[in-house]
Write a protein that holds these residues in place. Structure first.
Motif, PDB file in Angstrom:
ATOM      1  N   CYS A  54       0.829  -1.199   0.000  1.00  0.00           N
ATOM      2  CA  CYS A  54       0.000   0.000   0.000  1.00  0.00           C
ATOM      3  C   CYS A  54       0.862   1.248   0.000  1.00  0.00           C
TER       4      CYS A  54
ATOM      5  N   PHE B  17      -1.292   5.018  -1.488  1.00  0.00           N
ATOM      6  CA  PHE B  17      -2.676   4.668  -1.200  1.00  0.00           C
ATOM      7  C   PHE B  17      -3.651   5.321  -2.146  1.00  0.00           C
TER       8      PHE B  17
ATOM      9  N   TYR C 128      -4.094  -2.667  -4.396  1.00  0.00           N
ATOM     10  CA  TYR C 128      -4.130  -3.292  -3.087  1.00  0.00           C
ATOM     11  C   TYR C 128      -3.580  -4.687  -3.252  1.00  0.00           C
TER      12      TYR C 128
ATOM     13  N   LEU D 288      -4.714  -9.622   1.115  1.00  0.00           N
ATOM     14  CA  LEU D 288      -5.861  -9.748   1.987  1.00  0.00           C
ATOM     15  C   LEU D 288      -5.482 -10.423   3.296  1.00  0.00           C
TER      16      LEU D 288
ATOM     17  N   ILE E 230      -4.172   4.170   6.781  1.00  0.00           N
ATOM     18  CA  ILE E 230      -4.830   3.188   5.914  1.00  0.00           C
ATOM     19  C   ILE E 230      -4.555   1.775   6.411  1.00  0.00           C
TER      20      ILE E 230
ATOM     21  N   THR F 180      -7.437  -0.745   7.492  1.00  0.00           N
ATOM     22  CA  THR F 180      -7.528  -2.016   6.778  1.00  0.00           C
ATOM     23  C   THR F 180      -7.460  -3.187   7.745  1.00  0.00           C
TER      24      THR F 180
ATOM     25  N   GLU G  38     -10.375  -6.038   8.207  1.00  0.00           N
ATOM     26  CA  GLU G  38     -10.060  -7.435   7.930  1.00  0.00           C
ATOM     27  C   GLU G  38     -10.293  -8.321   9.144  1.00  0.00           C
TER      28      GLU G  38
ATOM     29  N   TYR H   2     -10.776   5.488   0.655  1.00  0.00           N
ATOM     30  CA  TYR H   2      -9.954   4.491  -0.026  1.00  0.00           C
ATOM     31  C   TYR H   2     -10.181   3.105   0.566  1.00  0.00           C
ATOM     32  N   VAL H   3     -10.118   2.990   1.886  1.00  0.00           N
ATOM     33  CA  VAL H   3     -10.278   1.687   2.527  1.00  0.00           C
ATOM     34  C   VAL H   3     -11.669   1.123   2.255  1.00  0.00           C
TER      35      VAL H   3
ATOM     36  N   SER I 170     -11.852   0.576  -1.876  1.00  0.00           N
ATOM     37  CA  SER I 170     -10.803  -0.036  -2.693  1.00  0.00           C
ATOM     38  C   SER I 170     -10.138  -1.252  -2.080  1.00  0.00           C
ATOM     39  N   THR I 171     -10.275  -1.503  -0.785  1.00  0.00           N
ATOM     40  CA  THR I 171      -9.715  -2.718  -0.204  1.00  0.00           C
ATOM     41  C   THR I 171     -10.802  -3.790  -0.199  1.00  0.00           C
TER      42      THR I 171
ATOM     43  N   ARG J 279      -9.702  -9.175  -5.368  1.00  0.00           N
ATOM     44  CA  ARG J 279     -11.127  -8.869  -5.214  1.00  0.00           C
ATOM     45  C   ARG J 279     -11.824  -9.932  -4.377  1.00  0.00           C
TER      46      ARG J 279
END
Length: 358
Positions: free
Chosen positions: A19, A22, A27, A30, A54, A58, A62, A90-91, A94-95, A203
């Motif tokens: 990252c 950012f 990304y 995971l 970020i 994240t 998670e 963004y988080v 986009s994550t 994804r």
């Protein structure tokens, strides 16, 4: 505080490998961030940049955490707060895990024992409940295999953590699998596929199947047809002549019932259990029986005398032939035809092997 304290140093290392920019929409991982205890004297993690912010957010999403606090490095506090909304956006967008599960991320800025700090609150949607059932796929082809497995098990949903996305027409692959496996999939469902986020290499893929029949009913249907397909396979075991195998499978299928033409949303079950089916049901079931007997057989879609019709092309030795089960049954027994003998039939010649005249 519900959050397990984690290391700024290790989070920053993760930023460098995944990252480091950012705002570029990328990304890379995971994998939940490992924890190492580097704390302020108040026991809070100190965040020194927008990138570290970020990483903090994240890590929260998670791990499905709802509340956490981090301290601001005084030298960079103004810059971090100026980028706070951008970091949250963004988080959330986009994550992959956050895009799939997060409904809202909010924050408040305050002071604790003279240290400026930020309190983060995360609310999640119903997808959070799916987190424990997410399957992992290295690439899109592996994802296709997992989807086929879910279809075979009569599931109505599968969520896949896709580590390296490449374009595949998933809906086309699903249709092909259903066509080829009437012994495994009882009903063709409506398919909905969503990606979180919609772009990027990494994804979360959410695939849902909508059926007209209840899942328990579909499983019961499958339990009925599976022994029939197994019996067909057993019926030709030990026979070495391919033409004889094709003829024996024809007889096995066509002599099971007094058939009548009809359309059903559970074609294999309706055909084998109730003797009701259309040309597509016959062709797909026959092809599946041939495949289980290690015979080459295709399902052909076209028209016969101006009406939609489905039949088979088989390979016997070095040659290909057309087989129309219903036509052969009407004429009294197994038969096969070359292209030149298919009067009244129209199909896409380029999509199937040529059945040449001798």
């Amino acid at each position: 505080m519900k959050r397990t304290v984690f290391a700024v140093l290790l989070a920053y290392c993760l930023l460098l490998c995944g990252c480091n920019n950012f705002l570029d929409g990328s990304y890379a991982s995971l994998t939940p961030h490992a924890a190492q205890q580097v704390q302020t004297n108040q026991g809070m993690v100190t965040v020194s940049s927008a990138q570290e912010c970020i990483a903090f957010l994240t890590d929260m999403t998670e791990n499905s955490e709802e509340y956490a606090i981090f301290a601001l490095d005084s030298a960079n506090a103004v810059d971090i707060l100026e980028e706070m909304d951008t970091s949250i956006t963004y988080v959330a967008k986009s994550t992959p895990i956050a895009a799939f599960t997060v409904e809202k991320i909010s924050y408040e800025v305050g002071n604790t024992a003279g240290v400026q700090a930020v309190a983060i609150t995360v609310s999640y949607n119903a997808n959070q409940l799916m987190m424990k059932t997410i399957r992992s796929a290295e690439d899109s082809e592996a994802a296709v295999s997992l989807i086929e497995e879910a279809l075979s098990q009569c599931k109505d949903r599968i969520v896949i953590q896709l580590k390296e996305y490449s374009y595949i027409d998933f809906e086309k692959r699903i249709r092909e699998f259903i066509s080829q496996r009437p012994d495994a999939v009882m009903e063709t469902p409506q398919v909905t596929i969503r990606f979180y986020p919609e772009s990027g290499d990494v994804r979360v893929m959410d695939v849902r199947f909508s059926y007209q029949n209840q899942l328990d009913s579909l499983r019961a249907m499958k339990n009925y047809v599976q022994p029939v397909f197994s019996a067909a396979e057993l019926n030709v075991r030990g026979e070495d002549v391919e033409s004889t195998k094709f003829s024996m499978l024809f007889a096995f299928l066509m002599e099971r019932n007094e058939y009548r033409l009809g359309v059903s949303n559970t074609p294999a079950y309706s055909l084998l259990r109730h003797g009701v089916g259309d040309s597509m049901a016959f062709a797909r079931v026959y092809a599946a029986m041939c495949h289980r007997a290690e015979l080459e057989c295709y399902v052909v879609s076209g028209t016969r005398d101006g009406e939609s019709w489905t039949w088979n092309i088989i390979r016997d030795g070095d040659r290909y032939y057309h087989v129309d089960l219903l036509r052969a049954h009407q004429q009294g027994g197994f038969d096969r035809w070359t292209d030149g003998e298919m009067d009244g039939y129209i199909w896409d010649y380029s999509s199937y092997p040529a059945c040449e005249d001798t």
